[in-house]
Write an enzyme that holds these catalytic residues in place. Structure first.
Site, short mmCIF file in Angstrom:
data_model
loop_
_atom_site.label_atom_id
_atom_site.label_comp_id
_atom_site.label_asym_id
_atom_site.label_seq_id
_atom_site.Cartn_x
_atom_site.Cartn_y
_atom_site.Cartn_z
N SER A 1 15.81 20.03 -15.05
CA SER A 1 14.73 21.00 -15.09
C SER A 1 15.27 22.33 -15.60
O SER A 1 16.38 22.74 -15.25
CB SER A 1 14.13 21.20 -13.69
OG SER A 1 13.30 22.34 -13.64
N ARG B 1 9.48 8.36 -19.61
CA ARG B 1 9.22 8.08 -21.04
C ARG B 1 8.65 6.67 -21.20
O ARG B 1 7.71 6.46 -21.97
CB ARG B 1 10.50 8.23 -21.85
CG ARG B 1 10.34 7.88 -23.33
CD ARG B 1 11.66 7.96 -24.07
NE ARG B 1 12.19 9.31 -24.04
CZ ARG B 1 13.41 9.65 -24.49
NH1 ARG B 1 14.21 8.71 -24.96
NH2 ARG B 1 13.82 10.89 -24.44
N HIS C 1 0.83 -1.21 0.00
CA HIS C 1 0.00 0.00 0.00
C HIS C 1 0.87 1.27 0.00
O HIS C 1 0.41 2.34 0.40
CB HIS C 1 -0.95 0.03 1.20
CG HIS C 1 -1.66 -1.26 1.43
ND1 HIS C 1 -2.83 -1.62 0.78
CD2 HIS C 1 -1.34 -2.33 2.22
CE1 HIS C 1 -3.20 -2.82 1.17
NE2 HIS C 1 -2.31 -3.28 2.04
#
Length: 496
Positions: free
Chosen positions: A301, A315, A171
């Site tokens: 970034s 990807r 979980h």
């Protein structure tokens, strides 16, 4: 002059030139990602040269069985298998509205002596469907060693980290410890199933063969003047020339579209496997426990220079989602094929078959690149274990206290209270788990103070995980890779 808004679309200066390839949509599956061999497998040149080979096989087999076809006609066809006049074929198709007949005329133009016997007795699906089956077969042959290489790389990784304890998650909450190698074996098990499924799809793939307009072989029976044996032999000979061991005994005008379902189901299932693996890697990258390769000059970034985004895994997940959805196309196509066939399958199959193989090719190449450069951070993993293990070890503490003469219920209550206090430090104050410090400070636990380090040894919480890794690799993984051992040395360097 046509305009859109204020921008002219004529001319080749500042405005778009109609012959510029960058003014047309290009599938990123080919222009950006796919390997050259898979892109060629679904190319126009592969398709139409295969058509010509099939016409050659048919003519050779018909000649062998007594039809009046000359050696000169056969040789002429051999000489012109590859020199396709694509401009003429396009002009013929525009005029005839029939791609097969356009290429019959184009081939006949190159082979005037053989013109009368090209496509003799055949229907369009003789070249169309048989070529599709050849392309599917060759596509699987491209994918199989790529999938085997991914399995090989991850098997090496699993073996290397078979003994390294790590937090297990259920979980997405910390659970009993496992090892990094054992978790990798969960990935490998799915990939091995994919390899076996793909091999099975390759083995059971058959040729459509020489069946005629509605699959009855009536035209060929007429050519051979009612000789059923010759018609069967024609089917067998052409099937053999095309490199297949057998053909489907019954077809309509097409081979059953369930063949496409079976093939794409395997590829879609592979997509689910790759998505799961790469999602795990992305989650582990967030925890800073494992990272995919990151190039020296790679930018994570444009705004945040410190970031190391898992772009390869992202990807794979992105493309794998597309791969998983493609199974819906052949399912619906097979369901609506009326009687011996309808043509509403054609345009759909041009897209979904190629895209499934191209996408599978891309995700396997990318996953191989990822698996060849996975980076593990044992110290981070150890820190995460230290934060959670004290809670997991409480049962061990209780057992040790009972062996030392303590009462189980009293010990349970003591640990419950101390655990709640430690949890409050973690959750409310943002501090480290100090349960062990609290246990050491409590005189009640003095009988087991010297045992605490051993009771907290992470390797004692991983069960048989290391042994499972060794047995699984030896008995299930490595035997599957034996047929591909001569194709293992290829490394993948991603261009984008």
């Amino acid at each position: 002059m046509a305009t859109f808004g204020m921008t002219s679309v004529s001319g080749c200066g500042i405005n778009p030139c109609p012959d510029d390839e960058f003014n047309k949509y290009r599938s990123p599956l080919v222009s950006r990602y796919a390997s050259k061999e898979m892109a060629y497998n679904f190319s126009e040149r592969k398709k139409f040269t295969t058509w010509r080979k099939l016409w050659l096989y048919l003519a050779k087999a018909e000649k062998m069985l007594g039809l009046p076809i000359t050696d000169e006609q056969i040789q002429e066809m051999v000489n012109h298998l590859d020199d396709i006049d694509f401009k003429m074929a396009a002009e013929e198709e525009k005029k005839l509205r029939h791609d097969v007949m356009a290429h019959v005329h184009t081939f006949a133009h190159r082979c005037p002596r053989a013109a009368s016997i090209i496509h003799l007795g055949a229907t369009s699906c003789y070249v169309g469907d048989n070529t599709d089956l050849i392309v599917l077969r060759d596509g699987i042959d491209i994918l199989l060693p790529k999938l085997a290489r991914v399995i090989s790389r991850l098997a090496n990784f699993a073996e290397q980290y078979a003994n390294l304890p790590t937090l297990g998650f259920t979980h997405y909450q910390p659970a009993q410890l496992t090892t990094v190698g054992k978790r990798c074996c969960l990935w490998l098990q799915d990939l091995c199933m994919d390899l076996q499924n793909l091999e099975h799809a390759r083995t059971k793939l058959r040729f459509r063969g020489v069946k005629g307009t509605t699959g009855t072989q009536a035209s060929f029976l007429q050519l051979f003047e009612g000789d059923h044996n010759k018609v069967e032999e024609l089917d067998r000979l052409v099937t053999e020339m095309a490199g297949f061991k057998s053909a489907y005994l019954v077809t309509g005008q097409t081979y059953s579209r369930k063949v496409d379902i079976d093939t794409l189901a395997v590829l879609s299932s592979l997509g689910a496997t790759v998505h799961k693996i790469c999602m795990d890697i992305r989650l582990l990258a967030n925890l800073k426990e494992i990272e995919e390769p990151f190039e020296k000059d790679q930018i994570g970034s444009s705004a945040m220079p410190y970031k190391r985004n898992p772009m390869r895994s992202e990807r794979c997940c992105s493309l794998a989602r597309h791969l998983m959805t493609l199974i819906m196309d052949p399912l619906q196509t097979a369901a609506v094929q009326w009687f011996e066939r309808t043509l509403d399958d054609s345009a759909n199959r041009r897209i979904c078959l190629a895209e499934a193989f191209l996408t599978a090719d891309i995700v396997l190449s990318t996953l191989q690149n990822i698996s060849e450069g996975l980076v593990v951070y044992p110290k981070v993993i150890e820190r995460h274990i230290r934060q959670e293990l004290p809670f997991m070890a409480t049962e061990n503490f209780i057992m040790a206290m009972v062996k030392a003469g303590g009462n189980r219920q009293d010990c349970h209550e003591k640990i419950r209270v101390l655990s709640q206090q430690a949890a409050a430090v973690v959750k409310q104050e943002g501090g480290d788990n100090d349960l062990i410090t609290r246990i050491r400070a409590d005189p009640y636990f003095s009988p087991i103070q010297e045992q605490l380090e051993n009771l907290l040894d992470p390797s004692s919480f991983t069960g048989r995980a290391p042994q499972q890794v060794v047995k699984f690799l030896k008995e299930e993984v490595y035997p599957l890779l034996t047929p591909y051992e001569n194709q293992m040395d290829i490394k993948i360097e991603l261009e984008l």
